[in-house]
Design a protein around this motif. Structure first.
Motif, short mmCIF file in Angstrom:
data_model
loop_
_atom_site.label_atom_id
_atom_site.label_comp_id
_atom_site.label_asym_id
_atom_site.label_seq_id
_atom_site.Cartn_x
_atom_site.Cartn_y
_atom_site.Cartn_z
N TRP A 1 41.91 -42.85 -90.54
CA TRP A 1 41.48 -42.09 -89.65
C TRP A 1 40.21 -41.52 -90.14
N PHE B 1 35.55 -39.34 -94.09
CA PHE B 1 34.62 -38.65 -93.40
C PHE B 1 32.94 -39.03 -93.85
N ARG C 1 39.31 -29.90 -83.24
CA ARG C 1 39.63 -31.15 -83.17
C ARG C 1 40.40 -31.32 -84.10
N TRP D 1 36.42 -39.69 -89.18
CA TRP D 1 35.59 -38.44 -88.80
C TRP D 1 34.03 -38.75 -88.81
N LEU E 1 36.32 -29.53 -94.06
CA LEU E 1 37.43 -30.11 -93.82
C LEU E 1 38.09 -30.44 -95.36
N LEU F 1 42.78 -32.68 -87.34
CA LEU F 1 42.67 -33.78 -88.24
C LEU F 1 43.77 -34.92 -88.09
N GLU G 1 37.21 -39.64 -84.69
CA GLU G 1 36.85 -38.45 -84.19
C GLU G 1 35.09 -38.67 -84.38
N ASP H 1 37.00 -27.50 -88.79
CA ASP H 1 35.88 -27.99 -88.09
C ASP H 1 35.44 -27.05 -86.87
#
Ligand SMILES: Cc1cc2nc3c(=O)[nH]c(=O)nc-3n(C[C@H](O)[C@H](O)[C@H](O)COP(=O)(O)OP(=O)(O)OC[C@H]3O[C@@H](n4cnc5c(N)ncnc54)[C@H](O)[C@@H]3O)c2cc1C
Length: 260
Positions: free
Chosen positions: A200, A134, A124, A202, A147, A126, A228, A34
């Motif tokens: 997680w 994502f 940033r 993004w 990514l 992962l 993120e 990224d």
């Protein structure tokens, strides 16, 4: 700050064009997931050059010191790939309302623009959760695609990308494409997906959609540290326009999440 010279231009879809660049220093740059950079687009009859300083603070002061009518337009972009001294950037052609989109629509081999970065300061990392999610619109597709390419095959992932219509899809395996032409939108599709609070996440793309999705995931119980997020563009506002109250709130949230 360094100059970039267009090596090739190739349409990927009707609304996305791929530009490759040569330029000094590209073969010495490190790569990481990224990667973001600033591109500088000259005003008509002007130059993209700012100063030779590689220090972000000094360079930005020099940039601001250029009288506005001559100051190149600066916009944020993603490194789609960087290999053997060739930088590839995918540009969304959203119309001739913005200097970056306007430039990309008519770019030709030999054209020169400027770059600042990519800088490790904006790296940033992962997440390490079992499931990575994502979500973004076409402006985030270069980041999401690069990514996904880095993930080991065993990594569980969900990826959602909103585009205008099916013709805008690219060959990115595993993406759930969200089509505006079919009345779909990213926020509705992603919020309807069953995502566990251990994921997680993004998020990138139009700022209000990113904010709505972040609120959704926080509400689901995903830790703020594990989200993120970045508003990539603002409806009816350019990247030169002052931050809105929502933008400032977002910046505060990003800082707070970093210190959690
Ligand atoms: C970290 C980061 C990485 C990014 N990576 C990429 C990338 O790899 N490729 C890419 O194409 N973009 C990327 N973007 C988004 C890009 O910077 C913005 O879309 C930017 O506004 C484009 O500049 P412009 O000069 O074309 O338009 P601006 O002058 O900034 O805006 C002019 C008008 O166009 C509208 N507008 C801007 N973008 C869009 C859009 N996508 N769709 C519809 N209307 C729009 C604005 O609301 C405004 O009304 C990234 C942004 C960030 C912050």
């Amino acid at each position: 700050m360094s100059l970039l010279t267009v090596a090739s231009v190739a349409p990927l879809t009707p609304r996305m064009t791929r530009v490759t660049f040569d330029g000094p220093g590209l073969d010495e740059l490190e790569t990481w997931p990224d990667q973001q950079l600033k591109l500088l687009f000259p005003r008509p009859g002007g130059s993209a050059h700012v100063s030779d300083s590689s220090d972000a603070g000094t360079w930005y002061q020099a940039y601001l010191a250029i009288p506005e009518p001559e100051r190149p337009w600066m916009r944020s972009f993603t490194v789609r790939s960087l290999a053997d001294g060739v930088l590839t950037v995918d540009f969304v052609l959203h119309g001739d309302t913005g200097p970056a989109s306007r430039w990309a629509a008519t770019a030709q081999a030999g054209d020169v623009i400027g770059r600042f970065g990519p800088s490790r300061d904006y790296a940033r990392p992962l997440g390490t959760a079992d499931l990575l999610v994502f979500a973004g619109d076409e402006t985030a597709l270069p980041a999401i695609a690069s990514l996904l390419e880095l993930l080991p095959g065993s990594q569980r992932r969900l990826a959602f990308v909103e585009v205008a219509d099916p013709v805008e899809e690219q060959d990115v395996p595993g993406v759930r494409w969200v089509h505006r032409s079919a009345g779909e939108d990213l926020v509705s599709v992603v919020t309807a997906a069953g995502v566990p609070s251990s994921a997680w996440v993004w998020l990138g793309g139009e700022a209000s959609a990113v904010r709505a999705l972040r609120r959704h995931f926080v509400g689901l119980g995903v830790s703020k540290r594990d989200i993120e997020f970045s508003g990539y563009w603002r409806r009816a506002l350019t990247q030169d326009d002052a931050p809105t109250a929502d933008d400032l709130a977002e910046a505060r949230e990003r800082l707070a999440a970093l210190s959690e």
